[in-house]
Design a protein around this motif. Structure first.
Motif, short mmCIF file in Angstrom:
data_model
loop_
_atom_site.label_atom_id
_atom_site.label_comp_id
_atom_site.label_asym_id
_atom_site.label_seq_id
_atom_site.Cartn_x
_atom_site.Cartn_y
_atom_site.Cartn_z
N ARG A 254 0.82 -1.21 0.00
CA ARG A 254 0.00 0.00 0.00
C ARG A 254 0.86 1.27 0.00
N LEU A 255 1.97 1.23 0.74
CA LEU A 255 2.88 2.37 0.75
C LEU A 255 3.47 2.60 -0.62
N LEU A 256 3.85 1.53 -1.30
CA LEU A 256 4.41 1.66 -2.64
C LEU A 256 3.36 2.23 -3.59
N ARG A 257 2.14 1.78 -3.46
CA ARG A 257 1.06 2.29 -4.30
C ARG A 257 0.84 3.77 -4.05
N LEU A 258 0.84 4.17 -2.78
CA LEU A 258 0.67 5.59 -2.43
C LEU A 258 1.81 6.43 -2.99
N LEU A 259 3.03 5.91 -2.87
CA LEU A 259 4.17 6.65 -3.39
C LEU A 259 4.09 6.81 -4.89
N SER A 260 3.65 5.77 -5.58
CA SER A 260 3.50 5.85 -7.03
C SER A 260 2.46 6.89 -7.42
N LEU A 261 1.36 6.95 -6.70
CA LEU A 261 0.33 7.95 -6.99
C LEU A 261 0.85 9.37 -6.75
N LEU A 262 1.52 9.58 -5.63
CA LEU A 262 2.04 10.92 -5.32
C LEU A 262 3.06 11.38 -6.35
N SER A 263 3.78 10.43 -6.95
CA SER A 263 4.79 10.78 -7.93
C SER A 263 4.21 11.07 -9.31
N SER A 264 2.95 10.70 -9.52
CA SER A 264 2.38 10.78 -10.86
C SER A 264 1.78 12.13 -11.21
N ARG A 265 1.48 12.98 -10.20
CA ARG A 265 0.94 14.30 -10.50
C ARG A 265 1.25 15.23 -9.33
N SER B 261 -0.45 17.14 -7.16
CA SER B 261 -1.17 17.22 -5.89
C SER B 261 -2.37 16.28 -5.90
N TRP B 262 -2.69 15.74 -4.71
CA TRP B 262 -3.85 14.88 -4.51
C TRP B 262 -4.57 15.31 -3.24
N THR B 263 -5.90 15.28 -3.26
CA THR B 263 -6.63 15.45 -2.01
C THR B 263 -6.64 14.10 -1.29
N CYS B 264 -6.92 14.18 0.02
CA CYS B 264 -6.97 12.94 0.80
C CYS B 264 -8.07 12.03 0.28
N GLY C 183 -9.90 7.11 -2.43
CA GLY C 183 -10.71 6.47 -3.43
C GLY C 183 -9.90 5.60 -4.37
N ARG C 184 -8.73 6.08 -4.81
CA ARG C 184 -7.89 5.30 -5.72
C ARG C 184 -7.34 4.06 -5.05
N GLU D 15 -8.74 2.61 -2.35
CA GLU D 15 -9.81 1.85 -1.73
C GLU D 15 -9.57 1.64 -0.23
N VAL D 16 -9.20 2.73 0.43
CA VAL D 16 -8.99 2.71 1.88
C VAL D 16 -9.68 3.94 2.47
N THR D 17 -9.62 4.07 3.79
CA THR D 17 -10.23 5.22 4.45
C THR D 17 -9.26 6.41 4.45
N ASP D 18 -9.85 7.60 4.71
CA ASP D 18 -9.02 8.80 4.82
C ASP D 18 -7.99 8.64 5.94
N ARG D 19 -8.40 8.00 7.02
CA ARG D 19 -7.50 7.81 8.16
C ARG D 19 -6.29 6.96 7.75
N THR D 20 -6.53 5.93 6.94
CA THR D 20 -5.42 5.09 6.47
C THR D 20 -4.46 5.89 5.60
N VAL D 21 -5.00 6.76 4.75
CA VAL D 21 -4.14 7.61 3.91
C VAL D 21 -3.26 8.48 4.79
N ARG D 22 -3.84 9.12 5.80
CA ARG D 22 -3.05 9.99 6.68
C ARG D 22 -1.96 9.20 7.41
N ARG D 23 -2.30 7.98 7.85
CA ARG D 23 -1.31 7.16 8.54
C ARG D 23 -0.18 6.73 7.60
N ASP D 24 -0.53 6.40 6.36
CA ASP D 24 0.49 5.98 5.40
C ASP D 24 1.38 7.16 4.98
N VAL D 25 0.82 8.34 4.89
CA VAL D 25 1.64 9.52 4.58
C VAL D 25 2.65 9.75 5.69
N ALA D 26 2.23 9.57 6.94
CA ALA D 26 3.15 9.72 8.07
C ALA D 26 4.29 8.70 7.98
#
Length: 316
Positions: free
Chosen positions: A7-18, A20-23, A28-29, A31-42
């Motif tokens: 999931r971290l690798l997937r998040l990193l790939s998304l952040l590298s592709s454009r 800016s992204w909203t949480c 949505g991309r 398929e996790v909760t907003d809380r999981t996104v914030r935890r993975d960003v940390a």
């Protein structure tokens, strides 16, 4: 559910592709909760990635350059493009003659998936370069084989053709690759002769591992060895001159492929230069158009004086 690492690798790939992204978009991309996104960003921040964030419903996350180089995520086409670029930089001296491009390419090829490595090999076979006036041809794959041999510390069987067209096969202990700006040289110890040698990489025909590990305890300075052998090796005569210049300026005046340099105090440099005969060396030294002193041998000193007098007589 995918693992946390994936999931971290997937998040990193998304952040590298454009930019800016909203949480919500990331959630949505992935398929996790907003809380999981914030935890993975940390967690990405803990790994060294600089992820900026803006508060508010229209805020988001963006990846920017940090203070160190973290792992990169590349798709197949990106990895192939980087490998091709590094290979061309290593072969063309685009980065100023150091081995950074070759070292990076070696690391990248070790982790490339087989499908990408095969495509890179196909490109190696398809590319044809027009040789320049003094540009030796070397297969990129062979250059990487030599670099790998130096890194592994394993004795290899070297098939080599010298400048006179004589083919030899010898066991050598690899040590370093040296780039002079014009050619690559392979520095290795000749096992049978017990001597350190320099081999032009473009004259290496084949390299085969022997499975015998070696422990090199008495290595030479590879750059100095290449400089000495290329500057003095093929010539029957060698002269030592003193230039009233610091080392860096002397090396710009007389390249390392022409002479071997050593400092003589902070403002002078001694240079050993090879040549065919005293008159040939005198012509070269006169062409430097700079004050110098011939320390040895005497025939070169006399030849330089004679040519200098002839030049003066022609203009008086």
């Amino acid at each position: 559910m995918i693992s946390a690492s994936a999931r971290l690798l997937r998040l990193l790939s998304l952040l590298s592709s454009r930019p800016s992204w909203t949480c919500a978009e990331l959630a949505g991309r992935m398929e996790v909760t907003d809380r999981t996104v914030r935890r993975d960003v940390a967690r990405l921040r803990e790994l060294g990635y600089t992820v900026d964030s803006d508060a508010g419903p229209w805020g988001g996350y963006r990846l920017r350059a940090g203070s160190r180089v973290p792992p990169l995520i590349l798709d197949d086409e990106e990895a192939l493009a980087v490998a091709v670029g590094l290979r061309e930089a290593a072969l063309s001296d685009a980065l100023g003659g150091d081995q950074a491009a070759l070292s990076a390419l070696l690391k990248l090829r070790q982790v490339l998936p087989r499908r990408i490595a095969d495509r890179l090999g196909e490109l190696d076979d398809a590319f044809v370069r027009l040789p320049g006036t003094d540009a030796p041809q070397i297969r990129p794959g062979l250059l990487l084989e030599l670099a790998t041999a130096c890194r592994l510390g394993e004795r290899v069987r070297l098939s080599y053709t010298d400048g006179e067209g004589r083919a030899t096969v010898r066991d050598v202990d690899p040590y370093r690759l040296v780039h002079t700006g014009r050619r690559w040289y392979f520095v290795a110890r000749d096992v049978a002769r017990g001597q350190w040698r320099t081999f032009r990489a473009d004259r290496v025909d084949r390299l085969r591992p022997t499975g015998h590990a070696v422990d090199i305890t008495d290595p030479p300075d590879p750059a100095r060895l290449v400089s000495h052998n290329t500057a003095n090796g093929p010539y029957p005569l060698s002269a030592t001159i003193r230039l009233p210049l610091p080392m860096d300026q002397a090396q710009r005046l007389v390249p390392a492929t022409v002479g071997t340099h050593r400092p003589d105090g902070p403002d002078a440099t001694l240079v050993d230069i090879g040549g065919p005969d005293p008159d040939g060396l005198a012509r070269y030294l006169l062409g430097l158009a700079t004050p110098l002193r011939v320390l040895s041998p005497e025939p070169v000193r006399r030849a330089l004086l004679r040519r200098t007098r002839e030049l003066l007589d022609a203009h008086t």
